[in-house]
Design an enzyme around this catalytic site. Structure first.
Site, short mmCIF file in Angstrom:
data_model
loop_
_atom_site.label_atom_id
_atom_site.label_comp_id
_atom_site.label_asym_id
_atom_site.label_seq_id
_atom_site.Cartn_x
_atom_site.Cartn_y
_atom_site.Cartn_z
N ASN A 78 -3.03 2.94 5.89
CA ASN A 78 -3.06 3.40 4.50
C ASN A 78 -1.69 3.85 4.04
O ASN A 78 -1.15 3.34 3.06
CB ASN A 78 -4.08 4.53 4.35
N HIS A 131 0.86 -1.18 0.00
CA HIS A 131 0.00 0.00 0.00
C HIS A 131 0.91 1.24 0.00
O HIS A 131 1.67 1.45 -0.93
CB HIS A 131 -0.92 -0.06 1.23
#
Length: 245
Positions: free
Chosen positions: A167, A114
């Site tokens: 994230n 990510h």
């Protein structure tokens, strides 16, 4: 009487959800019209057909790209292929990407990269920190970049109970970083419900080997995070944090 009260409560609940849904569409620009623009100095970079999630650039112009993210509730172009880290030289007239080999006993089949962040130590050794989602969990992987071999050497995996639904990440020292949590719930349906209701339960956390703590709260979805050139300030969305250094 009881049925009437139940119907009234149901109507109020549906109205609330409907109102929040319309607000969610507004926040996400779902109804925005997009105009087609033909860029003059751009060209297609091949071999990243599975999408790219993040990029971080070295002072030399070499850049790392994370690709192949699989995330709950989002479509994926290659569900049976592991993610990869690509290298691209932005100094080239027509840059091409190269998938970096990973050594050191890392389980590449579970690689689901990510956000990424680069750290360069005093000896000019380059380390790449990668947010990874093996089995849809969240870890931070540390690699050393071997420029001559154009490869990554796996060094360590960082896990912590606060590292959930991570994230993005920004590193400012050895095993010291800020990270963002983009969803409170890990279930895809509840995550969507969370965003529609604008619950603002996500956060930014600070990690070091000595201390791990939440440093900012109140986000509907804490997403990308970056650092100023002098590393004095870190920014996530519209929030600005002063570096502890």
């Amino acid at each position: 009487m009881g049925k009437l009260v139940a119907l009234v409560l149901l109507g109020v609940g549906l109205s609330l959800v409907g109102e929040r849904f319309l607000e969610f569409r507004e926040r996400s620009n779902a109804s925005r019209e997009v105009e087609s623009v033909e860029p003059e100095n751009c060209h297609l970079i091949e071999e990243i057909e599975n999408g790219s999630e993040d990029i971080d650039i070295l002072p030399s112009g070499l850049a790392f790209i994370s690709s192949g993210l699989k995330y709950q509730g989002l479509p994926n172009f290659a569900p049976n292929e592991p993610g990869k880290i690509f290298l691209i030289d932005l100094n080239e007239q027509k840059p091409r990407v190269q998938a970096l080999e990973i050594s050191g006993g890392f389980d590449k089949e579970l690689f689901n990269p990510h956000g990424i962040s680069i750290f360069i130590d005093k000896e000019h050794t380059v380390y790449l920190y990668v947010v990874n989602h093996p089995h849809m969990k969240s870890t931070v992987e540390i690699f050393k970049f071997e420029e001559q071999q154009r490869s990554l050497v796996y060094l360590k995996t960082i896990k912590h109970e606060l590292l959930k639904s991570v994230n993005d990440i920004v590193v400012f020292g050895p095993e010291q970083f800020y990270a963002t949590r983009d969803h409170y719930f890990t279930n895809s349906f509840l995550s969507l419900f969370e965003m529609i209701l604008d619950l603002r339960w996500t956060y930014v956390l600070f990690y070091s080997p000595r201390e791990v703590k939440v440093v900012a709260t109140g986000f509907s979805s804490a997403n990308g995070i970056t650092v100023s050139a002098d590393q004095k300030y870190f920014a996530s969305r519209i929030l600005c944090l002063r570096s502890p250094g």
